[in-house]
Write a protein that holds these residues in place. Structure first.
Motif, short mmCIF file in Angstrom:
data_model
loop_
_atom_site.label_atom_id
_atom_site.label_comp_id
_atom_site.label_asym_id
_atom_site.label_seq_id
_atom_site.Cartn_x
_atom_site.Cartn_y
_atom_site.Cartn_z
N LEU A 56 0.83 -1.20 0.00
CA LEU A 56 0.00 0.00 0.00
C LEU A 56 0.87 1.26 0.00
O LEU A 56 1.91 1.32 0.67
N ALA A 57 0.41 2.27 -0.76
CA ALA A 57 1.11 3.55 -0.82
C ALA A 57 1.19 4.17 0.60
O ALA A 57 0.24 4.04 1.37
N PRO A 58 2.31 4.80 0.94
CA PRO A 58 3.50 5.01 0.11
C PRO A 58 4.58 3.95 0.32
O PRO A 58 5.73 4.17 -0.04
N HIS A 59 4.20 2.82 0.90
CA HIS A 59 5.19 1.81 1.28
C HIS A 59 5.37 0.76 0.18
O HIS A 59 5.15 -0.43 0.38
N SER A 60 5.73 1.25 -1.01
CA SER A 60 5.94 0.35 -2.14
C SER A 60 7.07 0.90 -3.00
O SER A 60 7.55 2.01 -2.79
N TYR A 61 7.45 0.13 -3.99
CA TYR A 61 8.55 0.53 -4.89
C TYR A 61 8.23 1.84 -5.60
O TYR A 61 9.09 2.71 -5.75
N THR A 62 6.99 2.00 -6.04
CA THR A 62 6.61 3.20 -6.78
C THR A 62 6.02 4.29 -5.89
O THR A 62 5.70 5.38 -6.36
N THR A 113 9.78 2.15 -12.57
CA THR A 113 10.92 2.86 -11.97
C THR A 113 10.79 4.37 -12.19
O THR A 113 11.18 5.17 -11.33
N LYS A 114 10.25 4.76 -13.34
CA LYS A 114 10.05 6.18 -13.59
C LYS A 114 9.08 6.78 -12.58
O LYS A 114 9.29 7.88 -12.06
N ILE A 174 17.61 18.47 -12.02
CA ILE A 174 17.34 19.16 -13.28
C ILE A 174 17.04 18.08 -14.31
O ILE A 174 17.86 17.20 -14.56
N THR A 175 15.84 18.13 -14.90
CA THR A 175 15.48 17.10 -15.89
C THR A 175 14.73 17.73 -17.05
O THR A 175 14.21 18.84 -16.96
N THR A 176 14.68 16.99 -18.15
CA THR A 176 13.83 17.33 -19.28
C THR A 176 13.04 16.09 -19.66
O THR A 176 13.43 14.96 -19.32
N ASP A 177 11.94 16.28 -20.36
CA ASP A 177 11.14 15.13 -20.80
C ASP A 177 11.96 14.19 -21.67
O ASP A 177 11.88 12.96 -21.55
N ASP A 178 12.76 14.77 -22.57
CA ASP A 178 13.55 13.94 -23.48
C ASP A 178 14.56 13.10 -22.72
O ASP A 178 14.81 11.94 -23.05
N LEU A 179 15.17 13.70 -21.69
CA LEU A 179 16.16 12.97 -20.88
C LEU A 179 15.50 11.78 -20.19
O LEU A 179 16.02 10.65 -20.24
N LEU A 180 14.36 12.01 -19.56
CA LEU A 180 13.68 10.92 -18.85
C LEU A 180 13.24 9.83 -19.81
O LEU A 180 13.38 8.64 -19.52
N GLU A 181 12.71 10.22 -20.96
CA GLU A 181 12.26 9.22 -21.93
C GLU A 181 13.44 8.39 -22.41
O GLU A 181 13.34 7.16 -22.55
#
Length: 461
Positions: A77-83, A120-121, A444-451
């Motif tokens: 159950l949230a928040p006690h999970s991997y995601t 993981t994302k 610091i992130t961008t959408d392209d970096l995460l994708e």
């Protein structure tokens, strides 16, 4: 593709978390706000909505009245999970048919198929860990040696991230002081001690240089050491490969030129993966097929990180050995000269060879000297630095590039201090360094970096 279109936290996603192919069991993972409700809609057993987190429940999956499988369901159950969301893992029998039937039921009841790396994302975006730790998850899954496992586990637990955040924190302190100066520009007030800033930059660059230098070692740990076995025909290269691998991988024959293409396989020595490549014998030949093999051997020498030059001690004099090594054109790569067939040697004079280059002596067919050769391989790669201890090792090319950018920005800060430039220019260079460091951990992130990062993960992770 934007992050919003790539996935939404409002969705509940599903994917198989175990490897493809038939096995005893398979695990199907759900994550999202409706995970428990969707699982309950196809589950017959306890009411999952009333159960505590980190519990396992036996029951059946049914499509209406039709029994699909008997399963175990694990609840997180949230928040006690991997995601940090509600997560349900369904352990079912490993039949592809059963897996697909369960997933179809879950999709019909409101879930959608997960994208590559989406679990993981979500963990990253929900603050479970930073971006460097998320990337270490993929490295841990791919780890195929003790050292690569050790480094990935250390990075996943935040060792590398802590060091980067400490560097960034020190820079932020000075950046804030310089920004404060800009707010009082008309009053000519200096809040940031320039000499202290210069000392800090020198110390940060020392730490960053150590991290940059560790990348060569990190790359070896992560990807293995491409090690080429070269030499004249009939020197015993294929025999040596078979002995190192402890299997009959290559054809062994007394006929010169038997190996006409390269043969590759790998083993782990004291936690380090060595990718051994047996090549065609180096010689001038009129045989077109063999000539292609010789050319490929030279290409493999270019790609190798370590070279074993194997020679028949009965066929090559010390002077000829020197000429052969000089002709290899190894571009400064480490070369181990290994004399084979010492059991057949006539009047062997090791001292004569030692005047040319240090030589290891083996009899590959009888496995004589092989353990000594293995230890030499390890020490050549090791160079006293492979025991990582508490030190941080960079294994990711993206992290290496960001550290390079940080170092360049810090160089600009030092040049600015030497020239006495104004605080606004210093602040710009410091912000550039902070940006590059922030990209490593995901501050610091961008959408392209995460994708780009998460698209390389497997679907169920």
């Amino acid at each position: 593709m934007s992050t919003a279109s790539y996935f939404s936290n409002k969705d509940t996603i599903v994917a198989v978390a175990t490897a493809a192919g038939r096995g005893a069991i398979a695990v199907i993972r759900l994550s999202g706000p409706q995970a428990i409700i969707i699982a309950q809609s196809v589950f017959r057993g306890k009411d999952l909505r009333q159960q505590a987190t980190h519990t396992i429940h036996f029951g059946t999956i049914r499509d209406g009245a039709r029994l699909v499988d008997e399963v175990l369901i694990s609840l997180f159950l949230a928040p006690h999970s991997y995601t940090k969301e509600n997560v349900v893992e369904i352990s079912c029998h490993g039949s592809d048919y059963i897996v697909q039937e369960i997933i179809k039921l879950l999709l019909k009841n409101g879930a959608r198929l997960a994208q590559a790396g989406e679990f993981t994302k979500r963990a990253f975006l929900n603050g479970q860990f930073d971006l460097a730790q998320a990337e270490a998850v993929a490295d841990l899954i791919a780890a195929d040696s003790a050292k690569s496992h050790e480094v990935a586990l250390k990075q996943m637990r935040g060792g590398f991230s802590a060091e980067i955040k400490a560097l960034r924190g020190q820079l932020i302190h000075f950046a804030s002081l310089i920004e404060l100066e800009l707010d009082f520009g008309e009053e000519d007030v200096a809040f940031a001690d320039r000499s202290a800033l210069e000392n800090l930059i020198h110390e940060l660059q020392r730490l960053i240089r150590n991290l940059l230098q560790s990348f060569a070692l990190g790359n070896v740990i992560k990807n293995g050491v491409p090690t080429v076995i070269v030499g004249k025909p009939n020197a015993g290269k294929s025999t040596l490969l078979n002995v190192l691998l402890n299997e009959e991988k290559a054809i062994v024959s007394e006929i010169p030129g038997t190996t006409r293409d390269f043969i590759e396989d790998e083993i782990s020595l004291e936690g380090i993966t060595f990718r051994f490549i047996d090549t065609a014998g180096l010689r001038e030949t009129q045989d077109k097929v063999e000539a292609i093999g010789v050319e490929r051997s030279r290409q493999k020498i270019e790609e190798a990180a370590l070279i074993i030059y194997l020679f028949d001690v009965n066929e090559l004099s010390p002077a000829e050995l020197g000429s052969e090594l000089q002709a290899l054109n190894t571009s400064g790569k480490p070369v181990l000269a290994v004399a084979n067939k010492v059991d057949l040697a006539r009047n062997l004079e090791p001292a004569a060879y030692e005047t040319v280059v240090p030589v290891l002596y083996i009899a590959a067919a009888d496995k004589v000297g092989i353990e000594t050769l293995k230890q030499k391989l390890i020490s050549t790669v090791n160079q006293g630095n492979l025991n990582t201890g508490s030190s941080t090792i960079v294994t990711n090319l993206r992290h290496y590039a960001s550290l390079e950018q940080t170092n360049q920005a810090l160089d600009a800060v030092l040049q600015g201090l030497a020239q006495g430039i104004s605080g606004d220019f210093l602040a710009a260079d410091i912000r550039r360094a902070l940006y590059a460091l922030g990209e490593i951990t995901g501050e610091i992130t961008t959408d392209d970096l995460l994708e780009n990062i998460f698209s390389k993960f497997c679907i169920g992770k």
